[in-house]
Scaffold this motif. Structure first.
Motif, PDB file in Angstrom:
ATOM      1  N   PRO A  70      32.589  44.649  40.344  1.00 28.28           N
ATOM      2  CA  PRO A  70      33.302  45.801  39.789  1.00 28.28           C
ATOM      3  C   PRO A  70      33.169  47.010  40.710  1.00 28.28           C
ATOM      4  N   PRO A  71      34.145  47.956  40.657  1.00 32.29           N
ATOM      5  CA  PRO A  71      34.086  49.142  41.522  1.00 32.29           C
ATOM      6  C   PRO A  71      32.758  49.880  41.372  1.00 32.29           C
ATOM      7  N   LEU A  72      32.281  50.440  42.487  1.00 38.55           N
ATOM      8  CA  LEU A  72      31.000  51.156  42.479  1.00 38.55           C
ATOM      9  C   LEU A  72      31.106  52.532  41.831  1.00 38.55           C
ATOM     10  N   GLY A  73      32.293  53.096  41.721  1.00 44.05           N
ATOM     11  CA  GLY A  73      32.443  54.419  41.143  1.00 44.05           C
ATOM     12  C   GLY A  73      33.907  54.763  41.006  1.00 44.05           C
ATOM     13  N   THR A  74      34.174  55.948  40.426  1.00 48.81           N
ATOM     14  CA  THR A  74      35.545  56.382  40.187  1.00 48.81           C
ATOM     15  C   THR A  74      36.154  57.073  41.390  1.00 48.81           C
ATOM     16  N   ASP A 123      35.691  54.103  45.038  1.00 47.72           N
ATOM     17  CA  ASP A 123      36.800  53.369  44.432  1.00 47.72           C
ATOM     18  C   ASP A 123      37.712  52.730  45.469  1.00 47.72           C
ATOM     19  N   LYS A 124      37.542  53.061  46.753  1.00 45.43           N
ATOM     20  CA  LYS A 124      38.355  52.497  47.818  1.00 45.43           C
ATOM     21  C   LYS A 124      37.625  51.384  48.562  1.00 45.43           C
ATOM     22  N   LEU A 125      36.443  50.968  48.072  1.00 46.53           N
ATOM     23  CA  LEU A 125      35.663  49.931  48.750  1.00 46.53           C
ATOM     24  C   LEU A 125      35.489  48.743  47.808  1.00 46.53           C
ATOM     25  N   GLN A 126      35.918  47.558  48.267  1.00 48.75           N
ATOM     26  CA  GLN A 126      35.777  46.331  47.486  1.00 48.75           C
ATOM     27  C   GLN A 126      34.583  45.529  48.012  1.00 48.75           C
ATOM     28  N   VAL A 127      33.632  45.213  47.122  1.00 51.89           N
ATOM     29  CA  VAL A 127      32.440  44.448  47.488  1.00 51.89           C
ATOM     30  C   VAL A 127      32.576  43.046  46.895  1.00 51.89           C
ATOM     31  N   THR A 128      32.450  42.025  47.747  1.00 48.36           N
ATOM     32  CA  THR A 128      32.545  40.642  47.264  1.00 48.36           C
ATOM     33  C   THR A 128      31.347  39.837  47.752  1.00 48.36           C
ATOM     34  N   LEU A 129      30.992  38.817  46.950  1.00 47.54           N
ATOM     35  CA  LEU A 129      29.917  37.878  47.303  1.00 47.54           C
ATOM     36  C   LEU A 129      30.495  36.475  47.217  1.00 47.54           C
TER      37      LEU A 129
END
Length: 289
Positions: A236-240, A224-230
């Motif tokens: 969307p967040p990878l997990g809680t 939840d502390k990692l932002q993935v952008t393309l």
């Protein structure tokens, strides 16, 4: 009293643990834990846990081995031997959950086999009756016919609904960026298990996934502390953040597929409904959340 030859150990001597070996190497070089943190970017609490052998406080056995190897490289110790020793230590402990957590089914909530068979039979009978009703007219009091019904000459056929514009295509390639919104441990590696990045990212730090990497994947302690952008589009967040995840694909194609799945229901459609007595009534579909 028996004497012990130099270079020999007594039967009561136990081999030093991996944490003791690393701490001794650090102290022999006059280094503090802060120095090791600066060299490895591994949080202090994780280094302390490794030194005292408290592997249960680490996210998983994978992180325990990775942190220990990084510590060993920082102090010039044999990272292969250290890693093997840590694997032996944590082999007796429970391993953390993987990327997709699951829950064991509650036996009290699972229907019995007999009920399941009866339900399947009822569902099959409903399907057969529906096919006979709509396909043959067997239960509607008239002979089966395949001829189309001719509309009354006084009625006009409703106008065909205009085609709905398809959603804009999502880019299938480009630059993937991993950005930390808070302190988060991250490892990036390719299909050959070659590490492209490992360490703890500070808030605001980012890592650009190499475009030529072969099927890049990540392990992350706090998804939840990692932002993935393309190409600037955020996934969307990878997990809680309740547990770490691993083996998450972050290639341009994989991120594009996730973005497409997240926006597939966001297209607004409008379809006219034929009105009686010449009055037109519009029915607008609401956009999906």
């Amino acid at each position: 009293m028996d004497e012990v030859a130099p270079g020999q150990t007594t039967s009561t001597d136990a081999p030093a643990s991996a944490g003791e070996t690393l701490r001794a190497a650090r102290e022999a070089q006059g280094l503090s834990l802060a120095d090791i943190v600066a060299r490895t970017r591994i949080p202090t609490r994780h280094l302390e846990a490794i030194e005292i052998g408290d592997y249960g406080s680490l996210p998983s056995s994978t992180y325990a081995v990775g942190f220990a190897k990084g510590y060993a490289r920082a102090v010039g110790a044999d990272e292969v031997a250290i890693a093997a020793q840590v694997r032996d230590d944590v082999g007796r402990m429970s391993r953390a959950a993987h990327y997709v957590p699951y829950e064991t089914a509650d036996p009290s909530r699972v229907p019995s086999r007999g009920i399941a068979i009866v339900g399947l039979g009822i569902a099959l009978a409903v399907v057969i009756l529906a096919a006979l009703w709509f396909g043959t007219g067997l239960f509607r009091g008239g002979p089966a016919t395949n001829e189309p019904v001719i509309a009354d000459s006084g009625m006009t056929a409703p106008a065909a609904a205009p085609p709905v514009a398809p959603p804009a295509p999502t880019p299938t390639g480009g630059q993937v960026i991993l950005a930390a919104t808070d302190e988060v441990w991250l490892r990036v590696y390719d299909a050959d298990n070659k590490t492209l990045y490992i360490g703890t990212m500070k808030p605001g730090e980012r890592f650009d996934v190499p475009a030529g990497a072969r099927d890049p994947m990540i392990n992350v302690g706090r998804p939840d502390k990692l932002q993935v952008t393309l190409n600037g589009a955020a996934m969307p967040p990878l997990g809680t953040g309740e547990r770490p995840i691993k083996d998450v694909r972050v290639s341009g194609e994989a991120v594009s597929a996730r973005l497409a799945g997240a926006t597939a229901g966001a297209v607004q459609t409008t379809q006219p409904v034929p009105a009686a007595s010449g009055v037109a009534i519009g029915n607008a579909g609401a956009a999906a959340d």
